[in-house]
Design an enzyme around this catalytic site. Structure first.
Site, PDB file in Angstrom:
ATOM      1  N   HIS A 184       0.856  -1.183   0.000  1.00 46.86           N
ATOM      2  CA  HIS A 184       0.000   0.000   0.000  1.00 46.86           C
ATOM      3  C   HIS A 184       0.898   1.242   0.000  1.00 46.86           C
ATOM      4  O   HIS A 184       2.043   1.191   0.461  1.00 46.86           O
ATOM      5  CB  HIS A 184      -0.910   0.020   1.232  1.00 46.86           C
ATOM      6  CG  HIS A 184      -1.998  -1.008   1.204  1.00 46.86           C
ATOM      7  ND1 HIS A 184      -3.069  -0.975   2.067  1.00 46.86           N
ATOM      8  CD2 HIS A 184      -2.178  -2.099   0.411  1.00 46.86           C
ATOM      9  CE1 HIS A 184      -3.879  -2.001   1.813  1.00 46.86           C
ATOM     10  NE2 HIS A 184      -3.358  -2.707   0.810  1.00 46.86           N
ATOM     11  N   CYS A 225      -5.986   2.357   5.595  1.00 49.60           N
ATOM     12  CA  CYS A 225      -6.625   1.111   6.030  1.00 49.60           C
ATOM     13  C   CYS A 225      -6.024   0.721   7.388  1.00 49.60           C
ATOM     14  O   CYS A 225      -5.032   1.313   7.819  1.00 49.60           O
ATOM     15  CB  CYS A 225      -6.388   0.013   4.995  1.00 49.60           C
ATOM     16  SG  CYS A 225      -4.707  -0.649   5.015  1.00 49.60           S
ATOM     17  N   GLU A 251       1.155   3.925   1.756  1.00 51.36           N
ATOM     18  CA  GLU A 251       1.743   4.394   3.018  1.00 51.36           C
ATOM     19  C   GLU A 251       2.904   3.491   3.446  1.00 51.36           C
ATOM     20  O   GLU A 251       3.951   3.970   3.894  1.00 51.36           O
ATOM     21  CB  GLU A 251       0.685   4.413   4.130  1.00 51.36           C
ATOM     22  CG  GLU A 251      -0.503   5.339   3.851  1.00 51.36           C
ATOM     23  CD  GLU A 251      -1.671   4.618   3.179  1.00 51.36           C
ATOM     24  OE1 GLU A 251      -1.444   3.713   2.344  1.00 51.36           O
ATOM     25  OE2 GLU A 251      -2.828   4.971   3.493  1.00 51.36           O
ATOM     26  N   CYS A 264      -2.188   0.047   7.286  1.00 56.90           N
ATOM     27  CA  CYS A 264      -1.358   1.244   7.132  1.00 56.90           C
ATOM     28  C   CYS A 264      -1.426   2.131   8.369  1.00 56.90           C
ATOM     29  O   CYS A 264      -0.426   2.731   8.762  1.00 56.90           O
ATOM     30  CB  CYS A 264      -1.777   2.008   5.885  1.00 56.90           C
ATOM     31  SG  CYS A 264      -1.375   1.124   4.366  1.00 56.90           S
TER      32      CYS A 264
HETATM   33 ZN   LIG Z   1      -3.332   0.389   3.532  1.00 55.93          ZN
END
Ligand SMILES: [Zn+2]
Length: 160
Positions: free
Chosen positions: A57, A87, A59, A90
């Site tokens: 992801h 999310c 981040e 993250c």
């Molecule tokens: Zn994430």
């Protein structure tokens, strides 16, 4: 603390990363930057599908790059700008990295509207283990505890 102008610039960079790499077909429309002392020290974008990595992801990728560049495993004194509210994975990474502040552009509800729905995962994390949809069971605790005891006594460890 960045000035308002700096904050807008950093967030626009995160959004630009989300657009450029989404259009290039590298993954979902998410970008992030890590900033220290007014400088970008890490950039990330979603690379889940292109790198065969469900944890790639934006981040997480930005945090990894910032840590590599700065030669550290903690990002105190840094802030993260992400094009979408994180999310749970993250958000956890932001906490583990000890980032000072989180800025986000799109909200969770905006992501849910384009089929990136994190709400179920936020709900799962809050449940007791036995109530989660992921079956999980404890096994060989005593053997694993031996390692924990060894860690507790290890004189040359790097605490974090
Ligand atoms: Zn994430």
């Amino acid at each position: 603390m960045p000035t308002d102008e700096d904050s807008l610039r950093f967030m626009r960079r995160a959004i630009e990363l989300s657009r450029v790499h989404m259009e290039a077909g590298e993954g979902g429309p998410f970008g992030a930057v890590v900033v220290k002392d007014g400088q970008i020290v890490g950039e990330g974008w979603n690379r889940v599908t292109s790198s065969h990595d469900p944890t790639a992801h934006a981040e997480v990728v930005a945090i990894r790059q910032a840590c590599q560049r700065l030669g550290t495993f903690q990002l105190r004194g840094c802030e993260i700008y992400t094009s979408c509210e994180p999310c749970p994975m993250c958000l956890g990474a932001v906490y583990w990295a000890r980032l000072d502040r989180l800025w986000y552009a799109n909200g969770r509800e905006d992501a849910a509207a384009i089929q990136f729905d994190d709400e179920w995962l936020y709900r799962e994390v809050a449940l007791p283990a036995e109530a989660r949809r992921l079956p999980s069971r404890q096994l060989l605790r005593d053997e694993a505890l031996d390692v924990f005891r060894a860690w507790a006594k290890k004189p040359d460890k790097t605490p974090y």
